[in-house]
Design a protein around this motif. Structure first.
Motif, PDB file in Angstrom:
ATOM      1  N   UNK A   1       0.818  -1.216   0.000  1.00  0.00           N
ATOM      2  CA  UNK A   1       0.000   0.000   0.000  1.00  0.00           C
ATOM      3  C   UNK A   1       0.857   1.273   0.000  1.00  0.00           C
ATOM      4  N   UNK A   2       1.928   1.366   0.812  1.00  0.00           N
ATOM      5  CA  UNK A   2       2.765   2.573   0.731  1.00  0.00           C
ATOM      6  C   UNK A   2       3.311   2.844  -0.666  1.00  0.00           C
ATOM      7  N   UNK A   3       3.641   1.798  -1.415  1.00  0.00           N
ATOM      8  CA  UNK A   3       4.154   1.999  -2.769  1.00  0.00           C
ATOM      9  C   UNK A   3       3.053   2.543  -3.679  1.00  0.00           C
ATOM     10  N   UNK A   4       1.823   2.063  -3.517  1.00  0.00           N
ATOM     11  CA  UNK A   4       0.722   2.579  -4.347  1.00  0.00           C
ATOM     12  C   UNK A   4       0.483   4.062  -4.078  1.00  0.00           C
ATOM     13  N   UNK A   5       0.708   4.502  -2.852  1.00  0.00           N
ATOM     14  CA  UNK A   5       0.559   5.924  -2.540  1.00  0.00           C
ATOM     15  C   UNK A   5       1.627   6.756  -3.245  1.00  0.00           C
ATOM     16  N   UNK A   6       2.855   6.243  -3.291  1.00  0.00           N
ATOM     17  CA  UNK A   6       3.922   6.946  -4.003  1.00  0.00           C
ATOM     18  C   UNK A   6       3.639   6.992  -5.500  1.00  0.00           C
ATOM     19  N   UNK A   7       3.125   5.894  -6.051  1.00  0.00           N
ATOM     20  CA  UNK A   7       2.735   5.878  -7.461  1.00  0.00           C
ATOM     21  C   UNK A   7       1.669   6.937  -7.744  1.00  0.00           C
ATOM     22  N   UNK A   8       0.699   7.023  -6.863  1.00  0.00           N
ATOM     23  CA  UNK A   8      -0.390   7.991  -7.031  1.00  0.00           C
ATOM     24  C   UNK A   8       0.144   9.415  -7.021  1.00  0.00           C
ATOM     25  N   UNK A   9       1.048   9.703  -6.116  1.00  0.00           N
ATOM     26  CA  UNK A   9       1.625  11.047  -6.024  1.00  0.00           C
ATOM     27  C   UNK A   9       2.395  11.408  -7.296  1.00  0.00           C
ATOM     28  N   UNK A  10       3.175  10.474  -7.817  1.00  0.00           N
ATOM     29  CA  UNK A  10       3.963  10.735  -9.024  1.00  0.00           C
ATOM     30  C   UNK A  10       3.057  10.962 -10.227  1.00  0.00           C
ATOM     31  N   UNK A  11       2.028  10.136 -10.384  1.00  0.00           N
ATOM     32  CA  UNK A  11       1.110  10.283 -11.521  1.00  0.00           C
ATOM     33  C   UNK A  11       0.391  11.625 -11.451  1.00  0.00           C
ATOM     34  N   UNK A  12      -0.023  12.034 -10.257  1.00  0.00           N
ATOM     35  CA  UNK A  12      -0.674  13.335 -10.068  1.00  0.00           C
ATOM     36  C   UNK A  12       0.263  14.445 -10.550  1.00  0.00           C
ATOM     37  N   UNK A  13       1.492  14.431 -10.085  1.00  0.00           N
ATOM     38  CA  UNK A  13       2.435  15.501 -10.416  1.00  0.00           C
ATOM     39  C   UNK A  13       2.712  15.576 -11.918  1.00  0.00           C
TER      40      UNK A  13
END
Length: 445
Positions: free
Chosen positions: A190-202
């Motif tokens: 789950x922590x990795x999916x949050x980092x993925x989400x942040x990068x895609x947003x940016x």
């Protein structure tokens, strides 16, 4: 005196797409953090120890965190919107809120099991930033669209947004499948999916800041304190609410039906996990399909809205919500949950795109940031009342989620009743008269 929002050349296709791409970018936050992965992770892992002794406590805590964030946004959103109008700085504030949301999304990866206070603190910060950005990007809509195509353009934005959610969920699902094959648990993936989400947003928000133009011009009040001028503008608008009765009636309507929408968004994964026993992978697949139907609903509804009018089209969408909630409440099989989910997807795309477009049509020129700040206020009030009602009923009922759905159904019924009293043509005429009155008053100084 000319309208400062109309002196620049009209928006072209590239600029409209740049505006719509912000919906694409921020949808990952909604789908991953609020709706699918993180909400279920918070209840099942981060705050699981609280549920052991008192079932329903983790769900209540989650909804309280969302409510606290929305309370802050409720107070700040209209003022920030008015400040953006006074300073002609919507785009700058949008950048600040986006950076804060991206960092907050990544920061959620730091909170592990038993660290509910840390998780809630970061959640509140990221959600405030997300909500302010949502209001600020919406305030550009009347500047890039006409009343004739506003429904379609708003629909394009929401539709593209759901595909953004699909992209983010697809990336997360791919990683989760890889992680589970490596016998990793939710605490690892789950922590990795949050980092993925942040990068895609940016990354996907970048076109918005490259090509979207700030058409407004600073007001004369800019020589004063911006905060004081913003508060004065909001206070003046509220004092003159009688001049815009249909806009304010619709804002009240939004509070009720969005209370239902907000509840579904923040508890959908919890409901699927706790009531139907969905795994993370099955839940993500369900939400991906729902995002596709929501995109379809948003785009199709945009055309229907421009052809038939906003009020009758929104009424049909709210009726669809009511049917979907009834199916979910009676659902005792996976097939019924899939049916309810896809009905919700169609209805959600329609109500979100349609509500934003109707506010834009009823908004006086030169007051876009302020009125969409009030739109954000209405959405935030809804996001306090709806989820917290669900959380309280769940806690009192000892974890009975189906009982809690009754409050969600009631919100849609009241919202539909209020919507039927909104007169679209009268509201547009009132907005034009309000603009003329404001322009004449400004020109007299």
């Amino acid at each position: 005196m000319d309208d400062p929002t109309t002196q620049a050349r009209p928006a072209g296709t590239r600029e409209v797409l740049a505006w719509a791409f912000y919906d694409f970018a921020n949808s990952g936050y909604t789908t991953v953090v609020l709706t699918t992965i993180y909400s279920a992770f918070f209840v099942a892992v981060v705050a699981a120890d609280l549920d052991t002794a008192n079932p329903g406590t983790a769900t209540l805590l989650w909804t309280l965190g969302i409510a606290a964030a929305n309370l802050i946004v409720l107070v700040s959103s209209p003022v920030i919107g008015a400040m953006a109008d006074v300073r002609a700085s919507k785009k700058r504030y949008l950048l600040y809120s986006s950076v804060a949301c991206v960092l907050g999304t990544a920061g959620l990866a730091l909170a592990g099991p038993g660290e509910a206070p840390l998780a809630l603190t970061i959640l509140i910060i990221s959600y405030i930033a997300f909500s302010l950005g949502e209001s600020l990007i919406a305030a550009f809509l009347p500047e890039i669209a006409s009343s004739e195509n506003m429904g379609r353009i708003s629909g394009y934005g929401w539709g593209l947004g759901y595909f953004g959610g699909l992209l983010t969920l697809g990336c997360c699902l791919g990683y989760i499948n890889h992680a589970t094959a490596q016998e990793q648990g939710a605490e690892q993936y789950v922590p990795v999916t949050l980092l993925l989400t942040a990068v895609i947003f940016a990354v996907t928000a970048a076109p918005t800041f490259v090509w979207l133009r700030e058409r407004a011009r600073p007001r004369a009040e800019a020589s004063q304190s911006y905060v004081r001028a913003a508060f004065a503008q909001v206070a003046d608008t509220l004092r003159h609410a009688a001049h815009l009765p249909d806009l304010f009636r619709f804002l009240l309507c939004i509070i009720f039906f969005q209370a239902g929408v907000s509840t579904v968004v923040v508890v959908a994964a919890i409901y699927a996990q706790e009531v139907m026993g969905f795994s993370s992978q099955r839940l993500i697949v369900l939400i991906m399909v729902v995002n596709f139907t929501a995109a379809l609903g948003a785009v199709v509804f945009g055309f229907v809205q421009d052809r038939l009018g906003s009020v009758p089209s929104l009424a049909g969408a709210l009726l669809l919500w009511i049917v979907a909630i009834l199916v979910a409440m009676r659902g005792d099989s996976e097939a019924l949950l899939w049916l309810a989910g896809n009905l919700i997807g169609l209805a959600m795309g329609a109500t979100q795109a349609g509500g934003r477009a109707l506010v834009g049509q009823l908004t006086p020129a030169q007051h876009n940031g302020e009125m969409f700040g009030l739109w954000g206020l209405a959405n935030r009030a809804a996001a306090i009342v709806g989820p917290i009602s669900y959380g309280i009923i769940t806690r009192i009922g000892g974890g009975d989620h189906q009982l809690s759905m009754l409050s969600t159904l009631a919100f849609f019924l009241v919202g539909l009743a209020l919507l039927l009293g909104v007169r679209e043509a009268r509201g547009r005429s009132a907005a034009l008269a309000y603009t003329a009155r404001s322009t004449g008053s400004n020109g007299a100084h």
